[in-house]
Design a protein around this motif. Sequence first.
Motif, PDB file in Angstrom:
ATOM      1  N   VAL A  67       0.844  -1.200   0.000  1.00  0.00           N
ATOM      2  CA  VAL A  67       0.000   0.000   0.000  1.00  0.00           C
ATOM      3  C   VAL A  67       0.879   1.250   0.000  1.00  0.00           C
ATOM      4  N   SER A  68       1.968   1.184   0.759  1.00  0.00           N
ATOM      5  CA  SER A  68       2.880   2.318   0.828  1.00  0.00           C
ATOM      6  C   SER A  68       3.494   2.621  -0.541  1.00  0.00           C
ATOM      7  N   SER A  69       3.909   1.569  -1.243  1.00  0.00           N
ATOM      8  CA  SER A  69       4.525   1.787  -2.554  1.00  0.00           C
ATOM      9  C   SER A  69       3.506   2.313  -3.557  1.00  0.00           C
ATOM     10  N   LEU A  70       2.314   1.755  -3.518  1.00  0.00           N
ATOM     11  CA  LEU A  70       1.280   2.190  -4.455  1.00  0.00           C
ATOM     12  C   LEU A  70       0.912   3.654  -4.223  1.00  0.00           C
ATOM     13  N   SER A  71       0.794   4.049  -2.949  1.00  0.00           N
ATOM     14  CA  SER A  71       0.323   5.400  -2.635  1.00  0.00           C
ATOM     15  C   SER A  71       1.457   6.419  -2.653  1.00  0.00           C
ATOM     16  N   GLY A  72       2.694   5.940  -2.594  1.00  0.00           N
ATOM     17  CA  GLY A  72       3.827   6.860  -2.538  1.00  0.00           C
ATOM     18  C   GLY A  72       4.017   7.459  -1.145  1.00  0.00           C
ATOM     19  N   LEU A  73       3.270   6.987  -0.170  1.00  0.00           N
ATOM     20  CA  LEU A  73       3.405   7.477   1.200  1.00  0.00           C
ATOM     21  C   LEU A  73       4.335   6.554   1.962  1.00  0.00           C
ATOM     22  N   SER A  74       5.424   7.102   2.497  1.00  0.00           N
ATOM     23  CA  SER A  74       6.301   6.191   3.226  1.00  0.00           C
ATOM     24  C   SER A  74       5.746   5.948   4.619  1.00  0.00           C
ATOM     25  N   LEU A  75       6.081   4.787   5.152  1.00  0.00           N
ATOM     26  CA  LEU A  75       5.615   4.414   6.483  1.00  0.00           C
ATOM     27  C   LEU A  75       6.547   5.059   7.497  1.00  0.00           C
ATOM     28  N   VAL A 124      -5.094   0.189   5.794  1.00  0.00           N
ATOM     29  CA  VAL A 124      -4.977   1.114   4.668  1.00  0.00           C
ATOM     30  C   VAL A 124      -5.281   2.540   5.129  1.00  0.00           C
ATOM     31  N   ALA A 125      -6.321   2.679   5.979  1.00  0.00           N
ATOM     32  CA  ALA A 125      -6.675   4.000   6.499  1.00  0.00           C
ATOM     33  C   ALA A 125      -5.535   4.563   7.337  1.00  0.00           C
ATOM     34  N   ALA A 126      -4.893   3.700   8.125  1.00  0.00           N
ATOM     35  CA  ALA A 126      -3.810   4.154   8.997  1.00  0.00           C
ATOM     36  C   ALA A 126      -2.612   4.626   8.187  1.00  0.00           C
ATOM     37  N   ILE A 127      -2.359   3.986   7.051  1.00  0.00           N
ATOM     38  CA  ILE A 127      -1.226   4.409   6.217  1.00  0.00           C
ATOM     39  C   ILE A 127      -1.534   5.757   5.567  1.00  0.00           C
ATOM     40  N   ALA A 128      -2.803   5.917   5.175  1.00  0.00           N
ATOM     41  CA  ALA A 128      -3.196   7.174   4.534  1.00  0.00           C
ATOM     42  C   ALA A 128      -3.149   8.338   5.520  1.00  0.00           C
ATOM     43  N   ALA A 129      -3.449   8.065   6.798  1.00  0.00           N
ATOM     44  CA  ALA A 129      -3.441   9.125   7.811  1.00  0.00           C
ATOM     45  C   ALA A 129      -2.688   8.652   9.040  1.00  0.00           C
ATOM     46  N   PRO A 130      -1.374   8.647   8.995  1.00  0.00           N
ATOM     47  CA  PRO A 130      -0.605   8.126  10.123  1.00  0.00           C
ATOM     48  C   PRO A 130      -0.762   9.019  11.338  1.00  0.00           C
ATOM     49  N   ASP A 131      -0.951   8.410  12.521  1.00  0.00           N
ATOM     50  CA  ASP A 131      -1.158   9.231  13.706  1.00  0.00           C
ATOM     51  C   ASP A 131       0.162   9.822  14.179  1.00  0.00           C
ATOM     52  N   GLY A 132       0.057  10.949  14.856  1.00  0.00           N
ATOM     53  CA  GLY A 132       1.257  11.567  15.413  1.00  0.00           C
ATOM     54  C   GLY A 132       2.066  12.326  14.378  1.00  0.00           C
ATOM     55  N   LEU A 133       1.782  12.109  13.119  1.00  0.00           N
ATOM     56  CA  LEU A 133       2.524  12.823  12.069  1.00  0.00           C
ATOM     57  C   LEU A 133       1.545  13.775  11.399  1.00  0.00           C
ATOM     58  N   PRO A 134       2.029  14.901  10.922  1.00  0.00           N
ATOM     59  CA  PRO A 134       1.106  15.771  10.204  1.00  0.00           C
ATOM     60  C   PRO A 134       0.513  14.998   9.036  1.00  0.00           C
ATOM     61  N   GLU A 135      -0.782  15.103   8.924  1.00  0.00           N
ATOM     62  CA  GLU A 135      -1.445  14.314   7.891  1.00  0.00           C
ATOM     63  C   GLU A 135      -1.001  14.780   6.508  1.00  0.00           C
ATOM     64  N   LYS A 136      -0.557  13.837   5.728  1.00  0.00           N
ATOM     65  CA  LYS A 136      -0.140  14.214   4.375  1.00  0.00           C
ATOM     66  C   LYS A 136      -1.386  14.412   3.529  1.00  0.00           C
ATOM     67  N   ALA A 137      -1.213  14.978   2.376  1.00  0.00           N
ATOM     68  CA  ALA A 137      -2.347  15.158   1.472  1.00  0.00           C
ATOM     69  C   ALA A 137      -3.021  13.798   1.292  1.00  0.00           C
ATOM     70  N   ALA A 138      -4.317  13.839   1.116  1.00  0.00           N
ATOM     71  CA  ALA A 138      -5.058  12.576   0.982  1.00  0.00           C
ATOM     72  C   ALA A 138      -4.363  11.691  -0.037  1.00  0.00           C
ATOM     73  N   MET A 139      -4.605  10.402   0.083  1.00  0.00           N
ATOM     74  CA  MET A 139      -3.919   9.441  -0.773  1.00  0.00           C
ATOM     75  C   MET A 139      -3.969   9.921  -2.215  1.00  0.00           C
ATOM     76  N   PRO A 140      -2.831  10.133  -2.845  1.00  0.00           N
ATOM     77  CA  PRO A 140      -2.861  10.688  -4.202  1.00  0.00           C
ATOM     78  C   PRO A 140      -3.506   9.678  -5.169  1.00  0.00           C
ATOM     79  N   ALA A 141      -3.988  10.237  -6.244  1.00  0.00           N
ATOM     80  CA  ALA A 141      -4.577   9.358  -7.246  1.00  0.00           C
ATOM     81  C   ALA A 141      -3.528   8.327  -7.634  1.00  0.00           C
ATOM     82  N   LYS A 142      -3.996   7.104  -7.864  1.00  0.00           N
ATOM     83  CA  LYS A 142      -3.035   6.055  -8.173  1.00  0.00           C
ATOM     84  C   LYS A 142      -2.215   6.440  -9.393  1.00  0.00           C
ATOM     85  N   ARG A 143      -0.932   6.105  -9.266  1.00  0.00           N
ATOM     86  CA  ARG A 143      -0.043   6.468 -10.357  1.00  0.00           C
ATOM     87  C   ARG A 143      -0.379   5.658 -11.592  1.00  0.00           C
ATOM     88  N   GLY A 144      -0.072   6.179 -12.748  1.00  0.00           N
ATOM     89  CA  GLY A 144      -0.226   5.384 -13.946  1.00  0.00           C
ATOM     90  C   GLY A 144      -1.221   6.022 -14.881  1.00  0.00           C
TER      91      GLY A 144
END
Length: 473
Positions: free
Chosen positions: A379-387, A453-473
Amino acid sequence: MAQPHASFVCQNCGAISQRWQGRCDACGGWNTIAEESASSGIGARATQGARKGRIFGLSSLIEKDHKAAPRITTGIAELDRVTGGGFVPGSVILLGGEPGIGKSTLVIQACAALAASGRRAVYISGEEAVDQVRLRAQRLGLAAAPVELAAETGVEDIVATLSHGKRPSLVVIDSIQTMWTELIESTPGTVGQVRGAAQALIRFAKTTGATVILVGHVTKDGQIAGPRVVEHMVDAVVSFEGEGGRNFRILRAVKNRFGPTDEIGVFEMTGRGLAEVANPSALFLSSRDATAPGAAVFAGMEGTRPLLVEIQALVAPSPLGTPRRAVVGWDNARLAMILAVLEAHAGVKLGPYDIYLNVAGGLRIGEPAADLAAAAALVSSLSGLSLAADSVFFGEIALSGAIRPVAHGLARLKEAAKLGFCRATIPQGPTENGEAAVRDLAVRSCAHISSLVAAIAAPDGLPEKAAMPAKRG
Ligand code: TYD
Ligand code: MG
């Protein structure tokens, strides 16, 4: 007397065929079949003159005043762990590994450790001259250890020599492929010879109580060529593995009549031989790029020992009609299952992507507990959001999308806390109610894949990154 007829034995798998052929029907190996005289095999004597059976005494399983001989520990903790707490007197261990992996180095270090503690250790080399062995020992700084050396290949001579004098605690035969016995007519290295030589050495171990290590070379595909046929005769089969180009080596028990088979020992090949790695998690996590998307740290178990490893995923749009799926160090079918669950129960569409999954450091993971970490990496690789760099994952994913508890939860968390990790994503269950030992760890429990999946999209304790970006491709 009937004419002794020949049989044709595959030197790779031991299958017997009636005639010579270029390819073995059983294992598919080419040019592996050799002629061996049927009258020379084990048991051939049985037909040559029947003897009346000897009457022997039977003993009871419940022997009250029986004292088991103590195990012999080498002091090399990683080796003792894999043997199940030291060598059992009278047992035979087959040590397999690819050429050059470090088998001879390991056994000479074990011999030296035992000899230094006042036991008799004998190293028989069938491959190197005594001087070469001595030179290696010098390089390893072991030249002062009173190990007895010989360069011999005749099994009868070896057994006769070893039966003299004080009983050895450890006898190393390096390697079993070079040994030959006079009782069998075929050439050294054939299956018949390897089997016959191993049998003579096993008999020696059982009658004298010495521990015998048989070194065997394995082929590229991991089979112990030739010596494979002795796997069932020995008490333990231990394999020594390593990743090409990497310096660490893993010693793994494949079979053990006197101990567990899920323990591993981790070594590092240095300029002065094999060094024990007491904290393998640190080794497997070293040089990791924690900020890159697609990497998740799995808190795993190898036997009784927790081990943290990084699982890396790469999800990329595929130019192919049938996207590629490649897995190193994990199970292909397991990946397919996780992908299906992510798609069906969390709405993560991975169908049109090429997917690569890699267990860092060349380790092989067999545990279903790695599911959650693999899913997180994907999920992290697909969304581009690092854990979060300081988080670990473990948990089994069911086909329903539920995340199931796994064994040894607390041990996994403790190891993570020990190595400085601050967060853990784990299944719901008793472990989540953090104990004193894992107080420093923020534990988040997930009951369902969708909450991961929800937790990766909005990790707690960290500033929330922009919502899960549109899937690449
Ligand atoms: P070796 O024990 O001879 O392997 P095997 O018996 O399994 O064939 O190990 C050979 C390799 O190990 C060789 O490539 C050199 C390397 N090596 C070291 O890096 N450091 C050392 O101290 C020793 C003895 C070997
Ligand atoms: Mg060798």
